[in-house]
Write a protein that holds these residues in place. Structure first.
Motif, PDB file in Angstrom:
ATOM      1  N   GLY A  56      18.308  25.300 -23.238  1.00  0.00           N
ATOM      2  CA  GLY A  56      19.174  24.132 -23.324  1.00  0.00           C
ATOM      3  C   GLY A  56      18.806  22.990 -22.399  1.00  0.00           C
ATOM      4  O   GLY A  56      19.548  22.009 -22.298  1.00  0.00           O
ATOM      5  N   CYS A  57      17.668  23.117 -21.713  1.00  0.00           N
ATOM      6  CA  CYS A  57      17.179  22.082 -20.784  1.00  0.00           C
ATOM      7  C   CYS A  57      18.176  21.825 -19.645  1.00  0.00           C
ATOM      8  O   CYS A  57      18.279  20.713 -19.127  1.00  0.00           O
ATOM      9  CB  CYS A  57      16.863  20.777 -21.522  1.00  0.00           C
ATOM     10  SG  CYS A  57      15.568  20.956 -22.764  1.00  0.00           S
ATOM     11  N   LEU A  58      18.926  22.865 -19.288  1.00  0.00           N
ATOM     12  CA  LEU A  58      19.832  22.799 -18.141  1.00  0.00           C
ATOM     13  C   LEU A  58      19.143  23.347 -16.889  1.00  0.00           C
ATOM     14  O   LEU A  58      19.639  23.179 -15.779  1.00  0.00           O
ATOM     15  CB  LEU A  58      21.098  23.617 -18.420  1.00  0.00           C
ATOM     16  CG  LEU A  58      21.931  23.149 -19.622  1.00  0.00           C
ATOM     17  CD1 LEU A  58      22.955  24.210 -20.000  1.00  0.00           C
ATOM     18  CD2 LEU A  58      22.607  21.826 -19.329  1.00  0.00           C
ATOM     19  N   ASP A  59      18.017  24.025 -17.084  1.00  0.00           N
ATOM     20  CA  ASP A  59      17.224  24.588 -15.987  1.00  0.00           C
ATOM     21  C   ASP A  59      15.763  24.545 -16.418  1.00  0.00           C
ATOM     22  O   ASP A  59      15.459  24.327 -17.595  1.00  0.00           O
ATOM     23  CB  ASP A  59      17.681  26.029 -15.710  1.00  0.00           C
ATOM     24  CG  ASP A  59      17.285  26.527 -14.322  1.00  0.00           C
ATOM     25  OD1 ASP A  59      16.570  25.790 -13.602  1.00  0.00           O
ATOM     26  OD2 ASP A  59      17.679  27.645 -13.954  1.00  0.00           O
ATOM     27  N   THR A  60      14.872  24.738 -15.471  1.00  0.00           N
ATOM     28  CA  THR A  60      13.433  24.684 -15.774  1.00  0.00           C
ATOM     29  C   THR A  60      12.749  25.976 -15.333  1.00  0.00           C
ATOM     30  O   THR A  60      13.185  26.606 -14.361  1.00  0.00           O
ATOM     31  CB  THR A  60      12.761  23.503 -15.045  1.00  0.00           C
ATOM     32  OG1 THR A  60      13.084  23.583 -13.650  1.00  0.00           O
ATOM     33  CG2 THR A  60      13.251  22.179 -15.602  1.00  0.00           C
ATOM     34  N   TYR A  66       7.262  25.395 -21.855  1.00  0.00           N
ATOM     35  CA  TYR A  66       8.325  25.338 -22.846  1.00  0.00           C
ATOM     36  C   TYR A  66       8.167  24.054 -23.652  1.00  0.00           C
ATOM     37  O   TYR A  66       8.151  22.958 -23.082  1.00  0.00           O
ATOM     38  CB  TYR A  66       9.698  25.383 -22.146  1.00  0.00           C
ATOM     39  CG  TYR A  66      10.889  25.158 -23.057  1.00  0.00           C
ATOM     40  CD1 TYR A  66      10.866  25.523 -24.399  1.00  0.00           C
ATOM     41  CD2 TYR A  66      12.063  24.592 -22.561  1.00  0.00           C
ATOM     42  CE1 TYR A  66      11.953  25.315 -25.227  1.00  0.00           C
ATOM     43  CE2 TYR A  66      13.171  24.386 -23.382  1.00  0.00           C
ATOM     44  CZ  TYR A  66      13.109  24.751 -24.717  1.00  0.00           C
ATOM     45  OH  TYR A  66      14.191  24.543 -25.530  1.00  0.00           O
ATOM     46  N   TYR A  67       7.993  24.225 -24.964  1.00  0.00           N
ATOM     47  CA  TYR A  67       7.859  23.088 -25.878  1.00  0.00           C
ATOM     48  C   TYR A  67       9.051  23.069 -26.831  1.00  0.00           C
ATOM     49  O   TYR A  67       9.406  24.107 -27.404  1.00  0.00           O
ATOM     50  CB  TYR A  67       6.579  23.211 -26.713  1.00  0.00           C
ATOM     51  CG  TYR A  67       5.301  23.162 -25.909  1.00  0.00           C
ATOM     52  CD1 TYR A  67       4.616  21.965 -25.728  1.00  0.00           C
ATOM     53  CD2 TYR A  67       4.771  24.327 -25.346  1.00  0.00           C
ATOM     54  CE1 TYR A  67       3.437  21.927 -24.994  1.00  0.00           C
ATOM     55  CE2 TYR A  67       3.600  24.296 -24.606  1.00  0.00           C
ATOM     56  CZ  TYR A  67       2.941  23.092 -24.436  1.00  0.00           C
ATOM     57  OH  TYR A  67       1.777  23.048 -23.695  1.00  0.00           O
ATOM     58  N   LEU A  68       9.663  21.915 -26.993  1.00  0.00           N
ATOM     59  CA  LEU A  68      10.754  21.735 -27.938  1.00  0.00           C
ATOM     60  C   LEU A  68      10.368  20.593 -28.874  1.00  0.00           C
ATOM     61  O   LEU A  68      10.078  19.484 -28.419  1.00  0.00           O
ATOM     62  CB  LEU A  68      12.056  21.402 -27.202  1.00  0.00           C
ATOM     63  CG  LEU A  68      13.314  21.291 -28.062  1.00  0.00           C
ATOM     64  CD1 LEU A  68      13.626  22.620 -28.747  1.00  0.00           C
ATOM     65  CD2 LEU A  68      14.505  20.842 -27.220  1.00  0.00           C
ATOM     66  N   GLU A  88      19.845  16.634 -29.354  1.00  0.00           N
ATOM     67  CA  GLU A  88      18.998  17.603 -30.047  1.00  0.00           C
ATOM     68  C   GLU A  88      19.447  19.045 -29.897  1.00  0.00           C
ATOM     69  O   GLU A  88      18.974  19.923 -30.618  1.00  0.00           O
ATOM     70  CB  GLU A  88      17.548  17.455 -29.573  1.00  0.00           C
ATOM     71  CG  GLU A  88      16.985  16.077 -29.893  1.00  0.00           C
ATOM     72  CD  GLU A  88      15.502  15.980 -29.643  1.00  0.00           C
ATOM     73  OE1 GLU A  88      14.792  16.977 -29.862  1.00  0.00           O
ATOM     74  OE2 GLU A  88      15.052  14.905 -29.222  1.00  0.00           O
ATOM     75  N   ILE A  89      20.358  19.297 -28.949  1.00  0.00           N
ATOM     76  CA  ILE A  89      20.879  20.652 -28.764  1.00  0.00           C
ATOM     77  C   ILE A  89      22.397  20.596 -28.844  1.00  0.00           C
ATOM     78  O   ILE A  89      23.037  19.859 -28.101  1.00  0.00           O
ATOM     79  CB  ILE A  89      20.436  21.248 -27.409  1.00  0.00           C
ATOM     80  CG1 ILE A  89      18.905  21.318 -27.347  1.00  0.00           C
ATOM     81  CG2 ILE A  89      21.043  22.639 -27.221  1.00  0.00           C
ATOM     82  CD1 ILE A  89      18.352  21.672 -26.000  1.00  0.00           C
ATOM     83  N   THR A 162      26.112  15.528 -33.833  1.00  0.00           N
ATOM     84  CA  THR A 162      24.925  14.705 -33.590  1.00  0.00           C
ATOM     85  C   THR A 162      23.731  15.151 -34.440  1.00  0.00           C
ATOM     86  O   THR A 162      22.623  14.659 -34.257  1.00  0.00           O
ATOM     87  CB  THR A 162      24.517  14.750 -32.104  1.00  0.00           C
ATOM     88  OG1 THR A 162      24.264  16.116 -31.734  1.00  0.00           O
ATOM     89  CG2 THR A 162      25.616  14.188 -31.208  1.00  0.00           C
ATOM     90  N   ASP A 163      23.980  16.114 -35.353  1.00  0.00           N
ATOM     91  CA  ASP A 163      22.922  16.675 -36.199  1.00  0.00           C
ATOM     92  C   ASP A 163      21.761  17.181 -35.338  1.00  0.00           C
ATOM     93  O   ASP A 163      20.606  16.763 -35.491  1.00  0.00           O
ATOM     94  CB  ASP A 163      22.422  15.633 -37.204  1.00  0.00           C
ATOM     95  CG  ASP A 163      21.661  16.275 -38.349  1.00  0.00           C
ATOM     96  OD1 ASP A 163      21.873  17.473 -38.604  1.00  0.00           O
ATOM     97  OD2 ASP A 163      20.840  15.596 -38.977  1.00  0.00           O
ATOM     98  N   PRO A 164      22.054  18.128 -34.427  1.00  0.00           N
ATOM     99  CA  PRO A 164      21.025  18.571 -33.473  1.00  0.00           C
ATOM    100  C   PRO A 164      19.923  19.402 -34.125  1.00  0.00           C
ATOM    101  O   PRO A 164      20.102  19.952 -35.212  1.00  0.00           O
ATOM    102  CB  PRO A 164      21.830  19.427 -32.492  1.00  0.00           C
ATOM    103  CG  PRO A 164      22.962  19.969 -33.314  1.00  0.00           C
ATOM    104  CD  PRO A 164      23.313  18.861 -34.269  1.00  0.00           C
TER     105      PRO A 164
END
Length: 231
Positions: A56-60, A66-68, A88-89, A162-164
Motif C-alpha cells: 500500500g506504499c505506507l512503508d518501504t 517493488y514495482y507497481l 491507485e490503491i 477513484t477506480d483504483p
C-alpha cells in the motif's frame, strides 16, 4: 499475455529493535496480474501486515525491489506516493475507518475531493458507487445508523470511487458476523468478475478460499498454495 501490475523481487524488511535487527519479511517474491483476486493468508505475527503496508506504499522495503504498474516505488517522490495511495490503491480496513459525523455519501466522496472534478461530479460518482454496493437507500445515513455490514459496504464504495488499480483489503470481515462477512466476500467476487484486482490479507483459511489464488506467509516467508473455492 496477462499484465503484471505488482512485482516484488527479493524484498526484505528489517526493524531495529534495541540495537538488534528484527527481519520481518524475508526474500519476498510476489507477482500479481491485473484482474487477479489473491489472498495473503497467515497467522498473527507472520509479517502479513508489514507486507500489506509495503504493497500500500505506507512503508518501504529495507532491500529488494517493488514495482507497481511498471514504476519502481523506491524512486517515487513523496508527492507521487501520496497520489498512488489516493488514486491507485483502494484501502479497505477491518475497522471500516469511516468519519462518524458524515453521511455515507460524504464518506464515499472523501477520496474524490483530491481529484480535479467538480462537486456535482463527485456527488454523482459517490451515489453511483453506493448503488453499486446495494446502499442507494442508505446514502444519507451516518455510520452509527448502519449495521457493520453496511458500514463495510460504504468503505468498499469509498475504496472503488477513484477506480483504483488495486483493492487492498485488510481482514475485511474481521468485525462482521459470519453471514454478513459472506455477503461482503460475495461482493468482492462480483467486483473481481468486473475486472478489479483484489489483494486480501487474512488469518482465516475459509475467508482466503474466496480468492482465486492463495499466498501463505509464515515467519516472513511466502509460499504459494492452491485455492480451494468453498462456494
Amino acid at each position: 499475455m496477462e499484465k503484471e501490475i505488482l512485482v516484488m523481487k527479493n524484498v526484505y524488511k528489517t526493524y531495529q529493535m534495541g540495537g538488534e535487527g528484527l527481519t520481518v519479511l524475508k526474500n519476498i517474491e510476489l507477482n500479481v496480474n491485473a484482474g487477479e483476486f489473491i489472498a495473503i493468508l497467515g497467522p498473527s505475527g507472520s509479517g502479513k501486515s508489514t507486507l500489506m503496508n509495503i504493497i500500500g506504499c505506507l512503508d518501504t522495503p529495507t532491500s529488494g525491489e517493488y514495482y507497481l504498474s511498471g514504476r519502481k516505488i523506491k524512486d517515487q517522490s513523496e508527492r507521487s506516493l501520496a497520489h498512488i495511495r489516493n488514486k491507485e490503491i483502494g484501502f479497505i480496513f477491518q475497522s471500516f475507518q469511516l468519519l462518524p459525523r458524515q453521511t455515507a455519501l460524504k464518506n464515499v466522496e472523501l477520496p474524490l475531493i483530491y481529484s480535479a472534478i467538480s462537486a456535482s461530479k463527485r456527488r454523482e460518482r459517490a451515489m453511483h458507487m453506493l448503488a453499486r454496493v446495494g446502499l442507494d437507500d442508505r446514502m444519507y445515513h451516518r455510520p452509527t445508523q448502519l449495521s457493520g455490514g453496511q458500514q463495510q459496504r460504504v468503505a468498499i464504495a469509498r475504496a472503488i470511487s477513484t477506480d483504483p488499480t488495486i483493492l487492498l483489503a485488510d481482514e475485511p470481515t474481521g468485525a462482521l458476523d459470519q453471514s454478513t462477512g459472506k455477503q461482503v466476500l460475495t461482493l468482492f467476487n462480483e467486483l473481481n468478475a468486473e475486472g478489479r484486482t483484489i489483494i486480501m490479507i487474512t488469518h482465516d483459511p475459509s475467508i482466503a478460499a474466496y480468492a482465486s489464488r492463495i499466498v501463505y506467509i509464515l515467519d516472513g516467508v511466502l509460499e504459494e498454495r492452491a485455492a480451494e473455492n468453498v462456494h
